[in-house]
Motif scaffolding. Structure first.
Motif, PDB file in Angstrom:
ATOM      1  N   GLY A 145       0.814  -1.219   0.000  1.00 48.78           N
ATOM      2  CA  GLY A 145       0.000   0.000   0.000  1.00 48.78           C
ATOM      3  C   GLY A 145       0.842   1.262   0.000  1.00 48.78           C
ATOM      4  N   PRO A 146       1.766   1.431   0.953  1.00 52.99           N
ATOM      5  CA  PRO A 146       2.670   2.582   0.895  1.00 52.99           C
ATOM      6  C   PRO A 146       3.450   2.675  -0.413  1.00 52.99           C
ATOM      7  CG  PRO A 146       2.791   1.572   3.054  1.00 52.99           C
ATOM      8  CD  PRO A 146       1.921   0.691   2.217  1.00 52.99           C
ATOM      9  N   LEU A 147       3.888   1.532  -0.938  1.00 48.95           N
ATOM     10  CA  LEU A 147       4.619   1.567  -2.205  1.00 48.95           C
ATOM     11  C   LEU A 147       3.728   2.101  -3.326  1.00 48.95           C
ATOM     12  CD1 LEU A 147       6.636  -1.793  -2.134  1.00 48.95           C
ATOM     13  CD2 LEU A 147       7.445   0.507  -1.573  1.00 48.95           C
ATOM     14  N   LEU A 148       2.438   1.778  -3.288  1.00 47.87           N
ATOM     15  CA  LEU A 148       1.525   2.257  -4.323  1.00 47.87           C
ATOM     16  C   LEU A 148       1.366   3.773  -4.262  1.00 47.87           C
ATOM     17  CD1 LEU A 148      -0.593   1.992  -6.540  1.00 47.87           C
ATOM     18  CD2 LEU A 148      -2.280   1.446  -4.764  1.00 47.87           C
ATOM     19  N   VAL A 149       1.075   4.324  -3.074  1.00 48.47           N
ATOM     20  CA  VAL A 149       0.841   5.772  -3.000  1.00 48.47           C
ATOM     21  C   VAL A 149       2.121   6.544  -3.323  1.00 48.47           C
ATOM     22  CG1 VAL A 149      -1.089   5.562  -1.403  1.00 48.47           C
ATOM     23  CG2 VAL A 149       1.213   5.827  -0.486  1.00 48.47           C
ATOM     24  N   LEU A 150       3.267   5.995  -2.961  1.00 48.90           N
ATOM     25  CA  LEU A 150       4.528   6.668  -3.298  1.00 48.90           C
ATOM     26  C   LEU A 150       4.845   6.523  -4.782  1.00 48.90           C
ATOM     27  CD1 LEU A 150       6.668   5.663  -0.180  1.00 48.90           C
ATOM     28  CD2 LEU A 150       5.609   7.874  -0.661  1.00 48.90           C
ATOM     29  N   ALA A 151       4.473   5.392  -5.371  1.00 49.25           N
ATOM     30  CA  ALA A 151       4.680   5.218  -6.811  1.00 49.25           C
ATOM     31  C   ALA A 151       3.812   6.188  -7.599  1.00 49.25           C
ATOM     32  CB  ALA A 151       4.364   3.782  -7.211  1.00 49.25           C
ATOM     33  N   PRO A 194       7.442  11.185   1.362  1.00 53.95           N
ATOM     34  CA  PRO A 194       7.831  10.444   2.570  1.00 53.95           C
ATOM     35  C   PRO A 194       8.659   9.215   2.221  1.00 53.95           C
ATOM     36  CG  PRO A 194       5.505  11.007   2.619  1.00 53.95           C
ATOM     37  CD  PRO A 194       5.992  11.297   1.225  1.00 53.95           C
ATOM     38  N   ARG A 195       9.346   8.722   3.221  1.00 51.16           N
ATOM     39  CA  ARG A 195      10.150   7.524   3.015  1.00 51.16           C
ATOM     40  C   ARG A 195       9.290   6.268   3.153  1.00 51.16           C
ATOM     41  NH1 ARG A 195      13.354   6.535   6.722  1.00 51.16           N
ATOM     42  NH2 ARG A 195      12.925   8.149   8.282  1.00 51.16           N
ATOM     43  N   VAL A 196       9.710   5.211   2.468  1.00 50.84           N
ATOM     44  CA  VAL A 196       8.962   3.949   2.476  1.00 50.84           C
ATOM     45  C   VAL A 196       8.780   3.436   3.899  1.00 50.84           C
ATOM     46  CG1 VAL A 196       9.038   1.517   1.790  1.00 50.84           C
ATOM     47  CG2 VAL A 196       9.655   3.305   0.140  1.00 50.84           C
ATOM     48  N   ALA A 197       9.853   3.466   4.699  1.00 50.40           N
ATOM     49  CA  ALA A 197       9.775   2.924   6.052  1.00 50.40           C
ATOM     50  C   ALA A 197       8.806   3.719   6.913  1.00 50.40           C
ATOM     51  CB  ALA A 197      11.163   2.915   6.686  1.00 50.40           C
ATOM     52  N   GLN A 198       8.738   5.029   6.712  1.00 54.15           N
ATOM     53  CA  GLN A 198       7.813   5.841   7.498  1.00 54.15           C
ATOM     54  C   GLN A 198       6.372   5.423   7.259  1.00 54.15           C
ATOM     55  OE1 GLN A 198       9.212   9.658   5.967  1.00 54.15           O
ATOM     56  NE2 GLN A 198      10.008  10.210   8.000  1.00 54.15           N
ATOM     57  N   LEU A 199       5.976   5.323   5.998  1.00 53.14           N
ATOM     58  CA  LEU A 199       4.595   4.948   5.694  1.00 53.14           C
ATOM     59  C   LEU A 199       4.314   3.496   6.067  1.00 53.14           C
ATOM     60  CD1 LEU A 199       3.777   6.677   2.289  1.00 53.14           C
ATOM     61  CD2 LEU A 199       3.546   7.558   4.605  1.00 53.14           C
ATOM     62  N   SER A 200       5.281   2.619   5.889  1.00 59.50           N
ATOM     63  CA  SER A 200       5.077   1.206   6.248  1.00 59.50           C
ATOM     64  C   SER A 200       4.848   1.067   7.747  1.00 59.50           C
ATOM     65  CB  SER A 200       6.284   0.372   5.814  1.00 59.50           C
ATOM     66  OG  SER A 200       6.457   0.414   4.410  1.00 59.50           O
ATOM     67  N   PHE A 201       5.633   1.787   8.528  1.00 56.37           N
ATOM     68  CA  PHE A 201       5.418   1.741   9.976  1.00 56.37           C
ATOM     69  C   PHE A 201       4.016   2.233  10.339  1.00 56.37           C
ATOM     70  CE2 PHE A 201       5.284   3.985  14.027  1.00 56.37           C
ATOM     71  CZ  PHE A 201       5.614   2.953  14.896  1.00 56.37           C
ATOM     72  N   LEU A 202       3.595   3.332   9.740  1.00 64.22           N
ATOM     73  CA  LEU A 202       2.282   3.887  10.063  1.00 64.22           C
ATOM     74  C   LEU A 202       1.161   2.909   9.714  1.00 64.22           C
ATOM     75  CD1 LEU A 202       2.664   7.607   8.909  1.00 64.22           C
ATOM     76  CD2 LEU A 202       2.695   6.719  11.249  1.00 64.22           C
ATOM     77  N   VAL A 203       1.266   2.239   8.577  1.00 56.95           N
ATOM     78  CA  VAL A 203       0.212   1.312   8.156  1.00 56.95           C
ATOM     79  C   VAL A 203       0.146   0.106   9.094  1.00 56.95           C
ATOM     80  CG1 VAL A 203      -0.475  -0.311   6.346  1.00 56.95           C
ATOM     81  CG2 VAL A 203       0.180   2.016   5.749  1.00 56.95           C
ATOM     82  N   VAL A 204       1.288  -0.490   9.406  1.00 58.06           N
ATOM     83  CA  VAL A 204       1.287  -1.664  10.286  1.00 58.06           C
ATOM     84  C   VAL A 204       0.834  -1.271  11.696  1.00 58.06           C
ATOM     85  CG1 VAL A 204       2.708  -3.485  11.297  1.00 58.06           C
ATOM     86  CG2 VAL A 204       3.042  -2.827   8.907  1.00 58.06           C
ATOM     87  N   ALA A 205       1.283  -0.114  12.183  1.00 59.65           N
ATOM     88  CA  ALA A 205       0.837   0.345  13.500  1.00 59.65           C
ATOM     89  C   ALA A 205      -0.660   0.606  13.514  1.00 59.65           C
ATOM     90  CB  ALA A 205       1.603   1.604  13.905  1.00 59.65           C
ATOM     91  N   ILE A 254      -3.263   8.075   5.706  1.00 59.13           N
ATOM     92  CA  ILE A 254      -1.826   7.934   5.450  1.00 59.13           C
ATOM     93  C   ILE A 254      -1.526   8.224   3.980  1.00 59.13           C
ATOM     94  CG2 ILE A 254       0.072   6.267   5.391  1.00 59.13           C
ATOM     95  CD1 ILE A 254      -1.317   4.915   7.842  1.00 59.13           C
ATOM     96  N   GLY A 255      -2.419   7.784   3.090  1.00 59.54           N
ATOM     97  CA  GLY A 255      -2.229   8.073   1.667  1.00 59.54           C
ATOM     98  C   GLY A 255      -2.270   9.566   1.384  1.00 59.54           C
ATOM     99  N   LEU A 256      -3.233  10.266   1.974  1.00 62.27           N
ATOM    100  CA  LEU A 256      -3.305  11.720   1.795  1.00 62.27           C
ATOM    101  C   LEU A 256      -2.064  12.402   2.363  1.00 62.27           C
ATOM    102  CD1 LEU A 256      -7.062  12.461   2.586  1.00 62.27           C
ATOM    103  CD2 LEU A 256      -5.904  12.675   0.373  1.00 62.27           C
ATOM    104  N   LEU A 257      -1.624  11.925   3.508  1.00 63.10           N
ATOM    105  CA  LEU A 257      -0.394  12.476   4.088  1.00 63.10           C
ATOM    106  C   LEU A 257       0.776  12.308   3.125  1.00 63.10           C
ATOM    107  CD1 LEU A 257       1.228  13.561   6.593  1.00 63.10           C
ATOM    108  CD2 LEU A 257       1.499  11.151   7.257  1.00 63.10           C
ATOM    109  N   ALA A 258       0.855  11.141   2.491  1.00 60.94           N
ATOM    110  CA  ALA A 258       1.958  10.874   1.560  1.00 60.94           C
ATOM    111  C   ALA A 258       1.919  11.818   0.365  1.00 60.94           C
ATOM    112  CB  ALA A 258       1.898   9.423   1.085  1.00 60.94           C
ATOM    113  N   TRP A 259       0.730  12.202  -0.072  1.00 61.00           N
ATOM    114  CA  TRP A 259       0.612  13.074  -1.246  1.00 61.00           C
ATOM    115  C   TRP A 259       0.707  14.557  -0.904  1.00 61.00           C
ATOM    116  CZ3 TRP A 259      -4.174  10.017  -3.362  1.00 61.00           C
ATOM    117  CH2 TRP A 259      -3.732   8.833  -3.959  1.00 61.00           C
ATOM    118  N   LEU A 260       0.323  14.913   0.315  1.00 59.83           N
ATOM    119  CA  LEU A 260       0.307  16.331   0.684  1.00 59.83           C
ATOM    120  C   LEU A 260       1.583  16.783   1.381  1.00 59.83           C
ATOM    121  CD1 LEU A 260      -3.361  16.607   2.020  1.00 59.83           C
ATOM    122  CD2 LEU A 260      -2.495  17.342  -0.205  1.00 59.83           C
TER     123      LEU A 260
END
Length: 507
Positions: free
Chosen positions: A237-243, A353-364, A342-348
């Motif tokens: 999921g994070p990889l998709l929004v960052l891609a 953002p870094r991959v690890a940051q978004l991955s941590f947020l999603v799993v948490a 989290i997706g909106l955060l990644a775009w705004l």
């Protein structure tokens, strides 16, 4: 429109020392004279020095795992009398399920017994358990359960060391970040409670391959990790929004395709041959009630305190506890809303953002909203927070809260027999502190996404060291989206002032 530099992420020109870059470590270092001075002569690892940072970190990881094995040793015989597994804090599913899943009788997972775990974990259990049972039939003097646990402990520990090595490989300019992982009490207490390091090791390899721009291979390992425990699939999921932000959708599609293929190929034999056994994992998770220590458990306890207890008088959490299908829907909906946020955060965010940051947020977010939060799930977050926010202070506070929950949970298990060991409110307090500290870590990661100048990893890297194919300029629509939300505050260019007339000197 913000752009992302594309320099070589492996160029070691900005090394980081924790006593200089981390405020908590800087304060602790005062006890031994403070951080290394800027004019001090630094040892050069290339001149034959054996104890490099990498070797120290790997040695510390092995030492922590060795102590963990010793800590679990009182339970290895399987002779759990008078709650030894709880009073010694040495309980492990690995040994308990050797008997509960009938591996000690030679039962083939899924074929002879419907194992409650995803298939790669089931394959792993069978691949180790069945040969040990066969050997034990010819050598009755051995304790099969002890052999099974120790064999699993060796392989799971090897995967933990491999995870530490991958963290080091991803942070070549910041090797001491991996020390947070290497010496963590979380590993000491939970490394072999279950088979979680199987999924963690596969997910770590997937992240490394993504960082090295091998998206198809990365997807393969993430898919296998998702077939061992579900959470590695969340990283897609994070990889998709960052891609989408960086116009790298082709790389993500390759990763997604191989992840789906790997998951399907791993699952297909059990799905096709033993379909009812394959469904057990999904049915179990659908039917499970509110589990200990979750947000819903805390809410149900507070319901009981706030309501009068009259017949028919119940709060919303108690109602959800009695209506599990509705609880499932609400839990999934909250997790979905968190992912949208989290997706909106990644775009705004001002920078990608870094991959690890978004991955941590999603799993948490998944753990916070889930109705099940087993004690060993903390291992999922540990490598991700080390990569996302390698600051010792907040991680130590979170670790203390996790240790408090760990001890309270074992006291609760001892009290399950009918004689309470601690008040229920104490356990709820420990559960609340664990949840709060995870939420605080999420808040700190979000702050550093929104204010990237505070991100410690960006002090050493021009771009995301885990980004791989994502390290490209933003798509044009990102600037338009930020303007729509009035976040792009760059000044509007104005015409240059006309040149001043020349000054003529009067003689």
């Amino acid at each position: 429109m913000s752009t992302q530099p594309s320099e070589d992420i492996d160029r070691p020109d900005k090394p980081s020392a924790p006593a200089t870059s981390d405020g908590f470590v800087r304060g602790i270092s005062q006890a031994i004279g403070g951080p290394l001075g800027s004019h001090a002569v630094k040892p050069d690892a290339r001149r034959g020095r054996f104890w490099t940072a990498t070797r120290i970190i790997l040695a510390l990881t092995c030492l922590t795992l060795a102590f963990s094995w010793v800590q679990k040793s009182p339970c290895q015989s399987g002779d759990w009398q008078q709650n030894t597994q709880y009073t010694r804090f040495c309980y492990t599913d690995v040994l308990a399920l050797y008997y509960a899943e009938h591996l000690n009788e030679g039962a083939v997972p899924y074929k002879d017994w419907p194992v409650e775990y995803p298939v790669v974990t089931g394959y792993f259990m069978g691949a180790l358990g069945l040969p040990i049972h066969s050997y034990g039939q010819d050598h009755p003097e051995i304790n099969q359960g002890t052999w099974f646990y120790n064999t699993n402990a060796i392989i799971l520990s090897a995967l933990a060391v491999a995870t530490a090595a991958i963290i080091l490989a991803l942070r070549r300019r910041r090797p001491w970040d991996a020390a947070i992982f290497a010496v963590s009490p979380i590993i000491f207490f939970t490394a072999t409670v279950n088979w979680d390091f199987l999924a963690i090791g596969l997910a770590a390899v997937g992240l490394y391959l993504w960082a090295k721009k091998h998206p198809a291979w990365a997807g393969l390992f993430l898919g296998l990790g998702g077939a061992a425990k579900l959470w590695p699939l969340f990283i897609l999921g994070p990889l998709l929004v960052l891609a989408l932000r960086s116009k790298s959708l082709r790389s993500w599609t390759a990763a997604m395709a191989t992840a789906a293929a790997a998951w399907a190929v791993a699952n297909f034999p059990v799905f096709y041959l033993y379909h009812e056994s394959w469904l057990k994992f999904f049915r179990l998770n659908s039917d499970r009630p509110i589990d200990w220590g979750t947000l819903w458990y805390i809410g149900r306890y507070l319901d009981g305190k706030w309501n009068s207890g009259a017949e028919g008088d119940q709060g919303p959490f108690q109602w959800l506890s009695n209506h599990v299908p509705q609880l499932n829907l609400l839990s999934y909906a909250l997790f979905g809303l968190a992912c949208v946020g989290i997706g909106l955060l990644a775009w705004l965010a001002p920078r990608r953002p870094r991959v690890a940051q978004l991955s941590f947020l999603v799993v948490a977010a998944f753990l916070i909203t889930s109705k099940v939060w087993s004690q060993q799930y903390v291992l999922w977050l540990l490598p991700l927070i080390v990569l996302a926010r390698p600051r010792w202070g907040a991680i130590i506070a979170w670790t203390v809260a996790e240790f408090g929950y760990f001890t309270a949970f074992y006291a609760e298990l001892m009290g399950a027999g009918g004689k309470p060991v601690i008040p229920e409110g104490t356990f709820v307090l420990a559960s609340s502190l664990r949840l709060i500290t995870v939420a605080v870590l999420c808040g700190l990661v979000i702050r550093e996404i929104w204010r990237p100048e505070l991100d410690p990893v960006r002090e050493s890297y021009d771009d995301d060291p885990d980004g791989g194919p994502l390290n490209r300029p933003d798509a044009p629509w990102i600037a338009g989206l930020r303007r729509r939300f009035r976040l792009d505050r760059s000044p509007t260019p104005t015409p240059a002032d006309p040149p001043a007339p020349p000054v003529v000197a009067k003689v």
